[in-house]
Every structure is written in C-alpha cells, then in structure tokens.
Design an enzyme around this catalytic site. Structure first.
Site, PDB file in Angstrom:
ATOM      1  N   HIS A   1       3.858   6.922   5.350  1.00 18.48           N
ATOM      2  CA  HIS A   1       2.677   7.571   5.924  1.00 18.48           C
ATOM      3  C   HIS A   1       1.909   6.746   6.946  1.00 18.48           C
ATOM      4  O   HIS A   1       1.215   7.291   7.787  1.00 18.48           O
ATOM      5  CB  HIS A   1       1.734   8.065   4.822  1.00 18.48           C
ATOM      6  CG  HIS A   1       0.852   7.003   4.242  1.00 18.48           C
ATOM      7  ND1 HIS A   1       1.217   6.266   3.157  1.00 18.48           N
ATOM      8  CD2 HIS A   1      -0.375   6.565   4.597  1.00 18.48           C
ATOM      9  CE1 HIS A   1       0.253   5.403   2.856  1.00 18.48           C
ATOM     10  NE2 HIS A   1      -0.726   5.558   3.720  1.00 18.48           N
TER      11      HIS A   1
ATOM     12  N   GLU B   1       1.382   5.394  12.718  1.00 13.95           N
ATOM     13  CA  GLU B   1       0.073   4.993  13.240  1.00 13.95           C
ATOM     14  C   GLU B   1      -0.043   3.480  13.387  1.00 13.95           C
ATOM     15  O   GLU B   1      -0.641   2.983  14.320  1.00 13.95           O
ATOM     16  CB  GLU B   1      -1.023   5.527  12.299  1.00 13.95           C
ATOM     17  CG  GLU B   1      -2.439   5.314  12.794  1.00 13.95           C
ATOM     18  CD  GLU B   1      -2.789   6.157  14.018  1.00 13.95           C
ATOM     19  OE1 GLU B   1      -1.954   6.950  14.467  1.00 13.95           O
ATOM     20  OE2 GLU B   1      -3.916   6.004  14.529  1.00 13.95           O
ATOM     21  N   ASP B   2       0.537   2.728  12.449  1.00 13.38           N
ATOM     22  CA  ASP B   2       0.246   1.299  12.391  1.00 13.38           C
ATOM     23  C   ASP B   2       1.396   0.368  12.758  1.00 13.38           C
ATOM     24  O   ASP B   2       1.239  -0.846  12.729  1.00 13.38           O
ATOM     25  CB  ASP B   2      -0.216   0.918  10.967  1.00 13.38           C
ATOM     26  CG  ASP B   2      -1.551   1.563  10.625  1.00 13.38           C
ATOM     27  OD1 ASP B   2      -2.227   2.018  11.566  1.00 13.38           O
ATOM     28  OD2 ASP B   2      -1.900   1.616   9.437  1.00 13.38           O
TER      29      ASP B   2
ATOM     30  N   ASP C   1     -26.822  15.967 -23.991  1.00 12.46           N
ATOM     31  CA  ASP C   1     -25.387  16.216 -24.169  1.00 12.46           C
ATOM     32  C   ASP C   1     -24.548  15.347 -23.236  1.00 12.46           C
ATOM     33  O   ASP C   1     -24.180  15.754 -22.148  1.00 12.46           O
ATOM     34  CB  ASP C   1     -25.033  17.698 -23.997  1.00 12.46           C
ATOM     35  CG  ASP C   1     -25.699  18.302 -22.785  1.00 12.46           C
ATOM     36  OD1 ASP C   1     -26.505  17.607 -22.144  1.00 12.46           O
ATOM     37  OD2 ASP C   1     -25.402  19.460 -22.472  1.00 12.46           O
TER      38      ASP C   1
ATOM     39  N   HIS D   1       0.813  -1.225   0.000  1.00 13.25           N
ATOM     40  CA  HIS D   1       0.000   0.000   0.000  1.00 13.25           C
ATOM     41  C   HIS D   1       0.845   1.274   0.000  1.00 13.25           C
ATOM     42  O   HIS D   1       0.720   2.091  -0.920  1.00 13.25           O
ATOM     43  CB  HIS D   1      -0.993  -0.045   1.163  1.00 13.25           C
ATOM     44  CG  HIS D   1      -1.606   1.265   1.513  1.00 13.25           C
ATOM     45  ND1 HIS D   1      -2.470   1.935   0.665  1.00 13.25           N
ATOM     46  CD2 HIS D   1      -1.480   2.050   2.614  1.00 13.25           C
ATOM     47  CE1 HIS D   1      -2.847   3.071   1.252  1.00 13.25           C
ATOM     48  NE2 HIS D   1      -2.257   3.163   2.419  1.00 13.25           N
TER      49      HIS D   1
ATOM     50  N   ASP E   1      -3.390   8.503  -0.567  1.00 11.59           N
ATOM     51  CA  ASP E   1      -3.654   7.366   0.319  1.00 11.59           C
ATOM     52  C   ASP E   1      -5.107   6.912   0.134  1.00 11.59           C
ATOM     53  O   ASP E   1      -5.405   5.730  -0.042  1.00 11.59           O
ATOM     54  CB  ASP E   1      -3.403   7.840   1.762  1.00 11.59           C
ATOM     55  CG  ASP E   1      -3.794   6.813   2.807  1.00 11.59           C
ATOM     56  OD1 ASP E   1      -3.462   5.627   2.629  1.00 11.59           O
ATOM     57  OD2 ASP E   1      -4.427   7.205   3.816  1.00 11.59           O
TER      58      ASP E   1
HETATM   59 MN    MN Z   1      -2.541   4.492   4.186  1.00 10.36          MN
END
Ligand code: MN
Length: 710
Positions: free
Chosen positions: A72, A76-77, A261, A48, A139
């Site tokens: 990124h 956090e992870d 259109d 990712h 992201d």
């Molecule tokens: Mn991410």
C-alpha cells in the site's frame, strides 16, 4: 516483524486456496521497494506494511487485500510505480493499491477535520472498492498504534484528531466496531491523556473496592439464564471503554462519581428466539430501567447492527447495560463487513436498512459462493451522485455529480461565480465547462470586468448557479431591450419631426398594456410593439407617410443621425448578427426587428432582406458605432484550395499570421483537384477580413477566395 512464511501460514489457515506465490512475491517486492527506509520508531519501514498485512489477515480478508496491505505504500513512498504493480500483480491489485494511494494523498492536504462529514463522504466516494477502505483503515490503525514514536506533538495531535473525526466514524459506519473502539481509544489517549488516565484510575479503584463485581454479576446472570432453559448462553462483562465513559460524562455533564452504569454485559445465545427468551428471563428477575430497551433485531441499525439492548438494576443493585445477540450478530457487530466472510448464511431479513450500498452488499453476500467473489463484487457505490472538491485553502465543497468550475465558484460565493473567467484544476487551466472529479483542487480565476455568460446556463448543474445566471441574463436582456427601444423611438420621432416626451408616452401606456415607460421601451426593443404603433398612439391624427415604398438601399443611405447605433449591445441578447451574411464593422448594414427577439443585423445587400420588403415597419436604420467596440466579429469566406498535401496547412497558417482566429471550418465540396471550404474567422472589421482575403489570394496553393454570402 511477521516473517514471510508466518504471514503465508496465517492466510492459508483460513483460506487454503490463497495464492501463496503471489503473497510471497508481494512480501519480497515490498521489502525491496522500501529498502533501507526507516520509520519514526527506527524500525525498518517495511515492518509497517507487514504489520498492516498481518492485521488484515487477522480479519480473515482475501489474498488481494493482504497483498494490497503489503504494497500500500510502495507507489507513494518508493520508486515503484503503479505500472510495476500492475505488471507483477495484475490489474485488480493495481486498482486497489491505486485507491489506497489516492486516499493517502488526501491526507497530505491541510487540516480538514473542520469539515469532517464532507471528508468522510469524500473518502467513501473515493473508496470504490470496500477493500480500499479496509486497507486504509488498517493502515491508520497501525499508524495509531505506533503514534508515540512521532516526535512532534502537533503532528501527533493532528493525526489523532483526524482519527477521531474521520477514521473511527468511518470504521463504525461500515460496522467495524472493534476497530472503531481501538482507533478511538488510541486517539483519546493522545488528545486527552489525562482524562483517560483519570478514568482508568477510577475504574481500577472501583474494581478493587467492589472486588470482582463484574465476574459476580456475570455469574448470577448466567445462573438466571440457566434456570430459564438457556444453559448454553454465555455472559461476558466488561467496563465500558474510557472514551465512551468520558463522552457520557460530558454529555450529561456529570462527575465520574455520579456515573452509575459503567458496566456492560453481553449475552450470546444460539438463535433469535433465544435472544427474546433471555430478555424475558432477565426482565422477570431484575427491575428494568425505563426507556433503555431497544430492539435492534426487528429494526437493525443502518449499518446492519443487530442486538437487543436493555438496562436493569443488576444483582448488586447497580445499573448495568445488557446486550443480547446471537454469535452471528456478534461477529457482525465486532467486525462489520469483514465478518461476512465467515457468516454468509446470516439472517436474511433486511428490512429497515436505509443504505442502499449495505443492502447491495448483503445481497451479494447471500449469493456469493466464496470470499473472493464477494469481495470482487463489492463496490462501495457511496455518494455516487456527489463530488467533493477542495478550495485552494483545503476547504471541501460538496457538489452534485457533473458539476463544473462555474458551479464550484457559485458555491464558494455568488460574487466569485459572477466574476469567474477561468479555472485551474489541480494547477492546470481547464475550460469552465469541465466536469469536476472527487478530490480535485479547484482554483477560480476572477475578473471584475466579467459578468455571467448566457452560455454557462447550458452546462451548470447547481440550482444556485443556474438561478444566478438566468437572473443576470434576464436583467441584462431587459436593459438591452429598453435601451434599444428608446433609441428606436427617439429616431422614429425625430425622423417624423415630432416631439417625444415621457409624458406623451405615459398617455399611451394602457393601450400597450405597459406599466411604465421602460416597459414600453422594452416592448419596442423586443419587437412586440412597432414604432409606427407608438407614433399613432401618441399622435393619432398624424398623416401616415409613404415610407412603405422605401427600398433598403435608399434607407441605408439616409443620414446617420437617424440610425440607431449598435453600441454597447451584447450580441445574442437584443442584438443578433445574421448568419446568412455575417456583417462586419465597416459593412453597410440594416436591422430587421423580429418579434420577441430584438434586432437582427444584415448587410444591406443580403438576399434575405428581399423577404422583408413588404414589411417597412420592421426595418430599422442602424449604424456601427464609430468607436472601436473591441468585440470580435465572425466573417465567413469561401475558399477553393488545391487538393494537395499541406494545402490546408497553408490556408490556416496564412489566416493565423493575419491575426484571424478560425472558429469554424467546413469542407463543402471535394474533388480530385480541389477542396471547397467555408471558413468562419473572427476579425475586427471588414478591413481586417479584406487583409486576410488578400493574403490568401497571394498564396499559390489557393485557387480562389470570396467573402461568402447567403
Ligand atoms: Mn501506510
């Protein structure tokens, strides 16, 4: 998955000066940090961030953005910390990663699409650096591309809804149309898959029926332009995106069959002059649909979008839309701010732009000599005059910058504001005067017994809060003045053995310019009218008594029935405790009526009283209420302590042990041997203060203790 050397090569291809070593280190760091984590698709999680970095590279962003894309999700992870990132990649990258992490944390809160506009503003306000927003959008784009791997339909829909309401509009706002289109289409597929399929099927049916109509129209338009001396113009035709067709169908409430259109053509030319030349050529050749012409070149859209738009009845007798623009305008339209890396020399006329941030952005663009410099200087200063905070339920409240929990409470509801006693910011108790920050979760603690405090007026910033506090204080003050005035008059008349009736007072209202009896009471309480003046007005012929000769001590010994009890009066409004003598319950006291301020309470032996001896009208007998008033009173003591380590510590410990709360401490004198200190202590009454003084006197380090006077 893009391999390490591929990513570096892609970046190097457009930015030969890119920091290859840093890119390599970031790739490895992220791979190791994410380790064996897996995505919903079963792919390694690391795929990712690498894909995100790849998309950022395709937008030709600077090295810092690519590295931020790789890193990124690490803070956090994974076990990696912001300090690790800062140490290994420097402050700038750490700042960017931190920004993206903060935005990601916002996502974890409950459904906020109900307040989409506020949430979009919050995201913009928190994206201090435009790269934070670019990485966050990328992201989201990659997460949307892989949305189908998420098993829970509810979760998929929630993410899609959020994309539709928050992220696609944000992409549009910074001019990233290609990203906006893709985000919208992916979300549309999730939210209204059947409608999208229907539109796609219909489009392909029309395509087979009309057989290459787009190509034929494009060819004819190219020929028309070629004949008008524009041989280099390129014409691209496309069907509109399913989502925009769907929106149009809904807005106009028409069936797909009626939609006329659905094709749009784009003419790209070399210069602004050629844009108008092409427009003229097309208008000469085909019937114009009225009301469809727009000139976004002379008046660009707020996000700097420029183009000529027109609608015609085209070569095949169908309504078509045509956009005419230069290559540079096209890049800006498709890629927004990202396009500015490659086209810094873009047209420099900026009039018509509403947003300061964008103007500043372009100003920087013009003067930046390279992409890095441009990015470093691009700070998204959006909504800097506002803060956006969450309620515990996840609702967003927008407040002016500098707002406090009290402002927040009043923004939630007047009653919440009136009764607020405390606040928790992100779960931690803070003072009510604390300034709120973007994304704070604010929980207001209320108590039915609480009323607005006059001190709030000093720090609230919203009009609503200020107005409510002022109104309450004014009302409260008036009630206090009325009560005080009534007490003063009642005692004064009783002392003179005269009868006080409402009726008698009513007769004198005019004389004092008062509308009703309460007005008169308030005027007496406030000290604007003296009790003697009222007595004279009601009983004009009464003999003036020789009360002028009375000295304070004598007055203080008078029977208490003639004294005004200072019960139920809020200090600071109609009643003030003198700062010179700090009277405490239990002290013998006297009141001095001060014009426009109500009554100031002094101890009977206070030296200040001497200056009032010639003004008997202003003296007022007052008495402490027998009942415990529950208020803390401030007593002041003067202490002499030995100048030795721990002496001050003993002083404060003893006061604390005796339940005295120190409110102020001032060293008035300091010599080699001694400190002289004035200490203000909150106590119940004079007895409580005496206990504190006695305890202090028994401490060896303390030389002397006196109650401070004057
Ligand atoms: Mn991410």
């Amino acid at each position: 998955m893009i391999r390490q050397f591929e990513l570096v090569e892609r970046v190097k291809a457009y930015d030969p000066s890119a920091d290859e070593d840093a890119l390599n280190r970031a790739y490895v760091f992220s791979m190791q940090a994410h380790g064996s984590q897996k995505r919903a698709s079963g792919d390694p999680y690391f795929s990712h961030p690498v894909e995100v970095a790849g998309i950022l590279a395709a937008m030709k962003l600077d090295t810092a953005s690519i590295i931020t894309g790789l890193l990124h999700d690490t803070v956090e992870d994974t076990v990696a910390t912001l300090e690790d990132v800062s140490r290994l990649f420097g402050k700038e990258i750490a700042f960017l990663v931190d920004g993206v992490t903060k935005l990601s944390r916002l996502e974890l809160q409950s459904d906020r699409t109900k307040q989409a506009e506020n949430f979009r503003k919050l995201v913009l306000a928190m994206s201090e650096d435009i790269r934070v927003l670019l990485v966050k959008l990328t992201d989201r784009l990659h997460n949307m591309r892989t949305l189908n791997f998420i098993k829970s339909a509810d979760k998929r829909r929630q993410i899609a809804r959020e994309t539709m309401e928050i992220y696609a509009p944000l992409a549009e706002r910074i001019g990233m149309h290609r990203m906006k289109d893709e985000l919208e289409d992916l979300a549309f597929a999730e939210l209204h898959g059947e409608a999208r399929d229907g539109i796609l099927a219909r489009l392909s049916f029309l395509r087979t029926q009309a057989g290459g109509v787009v190509e034929r129209v494009a060819e004819k338009l190219t020929a028309t332009l070629g004949a008008s001396d524009l041989p280099n113009a390129t014409v691209n035709g496309r069907e509109k995106a399913p989502y925009s067709i769907w929106i149009k169908m809904q807005r106009k409430n028409i069936a797909f069959e009626q939609l006329s259109d659905i094709m749009a053509f784009r003419v790209i030319v070399d210069s602004i002059e050629q844009c108008y030349q092409a427009l003229g050529a097309i208008h000469r050749e085909y019937p114009v649909v009225p009301g469809r012409f727009k000139d976004y070149i002379s008046t660009p859209k707020p996000n700097d979008y420029k183009s000529l738009h027109t609608g015609i009845i085209g070569p095949e007798r169908q309504r078509i839309e045509i956009q005419i623009r230069t290559k540079e305008m096209h890049e800006v339209a498709e890629l927004g701010v990202a396009a500015h890396w490659t086209y810094k020399q873009a047209d420099a006329r900026h009039e018509g732009r509403q947003y300061r941030w964008l103007r500043e952005l372009l100003d920087i663009l013009e003067h930046a000599s390279n992409p890095e410099e441009f990015l470093e200087n691009t700070k998204l200063e959006m909504y800097q005059d506002q803060v956006f905070c969450f309620t515990p339920k996840g609702d967003l409240i927008a407040l002016p910058r500098g707002a406090t929990p009290v402002d927040f409470a009043y923004a939630v509801h007047s009653v919440v504001g009136d009764t607020c006693v405390g606040a928790k910011l992100n779960g931690r108790i803070v003072p009510l005067r604390t300034q709120l920050a973007n994304g704070d979760q604010v929980e207001i603690v209320t108590s039915k017994a609480q009323t607005p405090s006059p001190t709030w007026e000093r720090f609230v910033v919203t009009g609503k809060a200020r107005a409510r506090v002022r109104r309450f204080v004014r009302h409260q003050q008036r009630t206090q003045y009325v009560n005080l005035g009534r007490e003063i008059l009642t005692k004064a008349f009783r002392q003179e053995h005269l009868e006080l009736t409402e009726k008698a007072l009513e007769g004198s209202l005019k004389q004092f310019n008062c509308g009703n009896v309460d007005d008169l009471h308030a005027a007496v309480g406030e000290g604007l009218v003296t009790k003697g003046e009222v007595l004279n007005a009601v009983f004009p012929n009464r003999a003036e008594r020789a009360s002028a000769k009375v000295v304070p001590l004598v007055r203080a010994r008078r029977p208490l029935e003639n004294a005004v009890p200072i019960r139920g009066m809020i200090p600071g409004m109609a009643l003030h405790f003198a700062g010179c003598c700090h009277p405490l319950p239990g002290d013998r006291i006297v009141g001095i009526v001060t014009t426009g301020k109500g009554v100031t309470i002094h101890t009977v032996d206070c030296e200040t009283l001497e200056s009032f001896t010639s003004m008997p009208e202003r003296w007022l007998d007052v008495a402490w209420d027998a009942a415990e008033d529950g208020l803390a009173h401030v007593g002041r003591i003067s202490v002499m302590v030995g100048n030795a380590p721990g002496a001050l510590g003993s002083l404060t410990t003893i006061i604390g042990k005796n339940n005295g709360n120190i409110t102020n401490l001032k060293i008035t004198n300091r010599s080699a041997d001694f400190f002289e200190i004035l200490v203000d202590i909150e106590v119940r009454d004079v007895k409580h203060l005496s206990n504190v003084i006695a305890a202090l006197r028994s401490a060896p380090v303390i030389n002397s203790v006196e109650r401070a006077r004057g």
